[in-house]
Motif scaffolding. Sequence first.
Motif, PDB file in Angstrom:
ATOM      1  N   TYR A   1       4.054  -1.581  43.056  1.00  0.00           N
ATOM      2  CA  TYR A   1       4.177  -3.043  43.085  1.00  0.00           C
ATOM      3  C   TYR A   1       5.368  -3.462  43.948  1.00  0.00           C
ATOM      4  CZ  TYR A   1       5.599  -7.707  41.783  1.00  0.00           C
ATOM      5  OH  TYR A   1       6.005  -9.017  41.844  1.00  0.00           O
ATOM      6  N   LEU A   2       6.522  -2.852  43.697  1.00  0.00           N
ATOM      7  CA  LEU A   2       7.723  -3.221  44.460  1.00  0.00           C
ATOM      8  C   LEU A   2       7.565  -2.910  45.939  1.00  0.00           C
ATOM      9  CD1 LEU A   2      10.537  -2.192  41.955  1.00  0.00           C
ATOM     10  CD2 LEU A   2       9.857  -4.506  42.617  1.00  0.00           C
ATOM     11  N   ALA A   3       6.930  -1.784  46.263  1.00  0.00           N
ATOM     12  CA  ALA A   3       6.695  -1.450  47.673  1.00  0.00           C
ATOM     13  C   ALA A   3       5.794  -2.496  48.318  1.00  0.00           C
ATOM     14  CB  ALA A   3       6.081  -0.058  47.793  1.00  0.00           C
ATOM     15  N   ALA A   4       4.708  -2.862  47.633  1.00  0.00           N
ATOM     16  CA  ALA A   4       3.769  -3.838  48.198  1.00  0.00           C
ATOM     17  C   ALA A   4       4.415  -5.203  48.389  1.00  0.00           C
ATOM     18  CB  ALA A   4       2.546  -3.961  47.286  1.00  0.00           C
ATOM     19  N   VAL A   5       5.123  -5.687  47.387  1.00  0.00           N
ATOM     20  CA  VAL A   5       5.719  -7.021  47.496  1.00  0.00           C
ATOM     21  C   VAL A   5       6.820  -7.042  48.563  1.00  0.00           C
ATOM     22  CG1 VAL A   5       7.519  -6.922  45.699  1.00  0.00           C
ATOM     23  CG2 VAL A   5       6.360  -9.070  46.146  1.00  0.00           C
ATOM     24  N   ASN A   6       7.524  -5.940  48.746  1.00  0.00           N
ATOM     25  CA  ASN A   6       8.567  -5.903  49.774  1.00  0.00           C
ATOM     26  C   ASN A   6       7.979  -5.815  51.177  1.00  0.00           C
ATOM     27  OD1 ASN A   6      11.476  -5.923  48.786  1.00  0.00           O
ATOM     28  ND2 ASN A   6      10.438  -4.682  47.258  1.00  0.00           N
ATOM     29  N   VAL A   7       6.876  -5.085  51.350  1.00  0.00           N
ATOM     30  CA  VAL A   7       6.207  -5.048  52.657  1.00  0.00           C
ATOM     31  C   VAL A   7       5.683  -6.438  53.005  1.00  0.00           C
ATOM     32  CG1 VAL A   7       4.168  -4.168  53.859  1.00  0.00           C
ATOM     33  CG2 VAL A   7       5.667  -2.594  52.623  1.00  0.00           C
TER      34      VAL A   7
END
Length: 198
Positions: free
Chosen positions: A115-121
């Motif tokens: 989730y954190l990777a996706a929202v940061n990308v």
Amino acid sequence: MPRLDLLQIYLAVLNAVSFAMGAIDGRARAHGRQGGISVWVLVFFSCAGGAAGVLLGSLAFGGRTRKDTVAQRFFAAWSIVLWALLLANVYGWSRFDASRLAESLARDHTWLWLYLAAVNVITCALFLVDKARARSGAWRVRESVLLSFVMLGGSVGALLGMLVAHHKVRKPYFMLGVPLALVLEVAVVAYLMQAGVC
């Protein structure tokens, strides 16, 4: 009826005053007047514990979020989260425990990291697209959208987008708000992990 302690009285009075200030500011801005209260005063009151009052007063009397209110509402929303964690710890609803956090770090958090990777990308991409659009004079990504993605956990992506594209670096609420959001996000994730929520 239970007695209120000093912290509860402080927060009640501060939020009542903050509601009045948010309402006065919201009303002035809704009618296009510049006689509103300084954004920095509202941010200060939000951080001091009056965030709910500022946000409710601003929303009730100021209408929709505009470019001149987005920073104040962003700080108020984050202040509510911070004060909720503080009050949960003070009143024992869910006390922070470093040993529980250490135990939690050993568990599988794949979904959280994905989730954190996706929202940061996505957040970084939004900042880069907004910078490209600003150069070409095309439509822009609203600041409220950018800050919403920061609030959803995209502060690392926002910082990366700001540094790579040199975008929004002259806006104090981005230069101060995004690093502050990163610190708060780490605190929120640590608190939720040790509480067993994620």
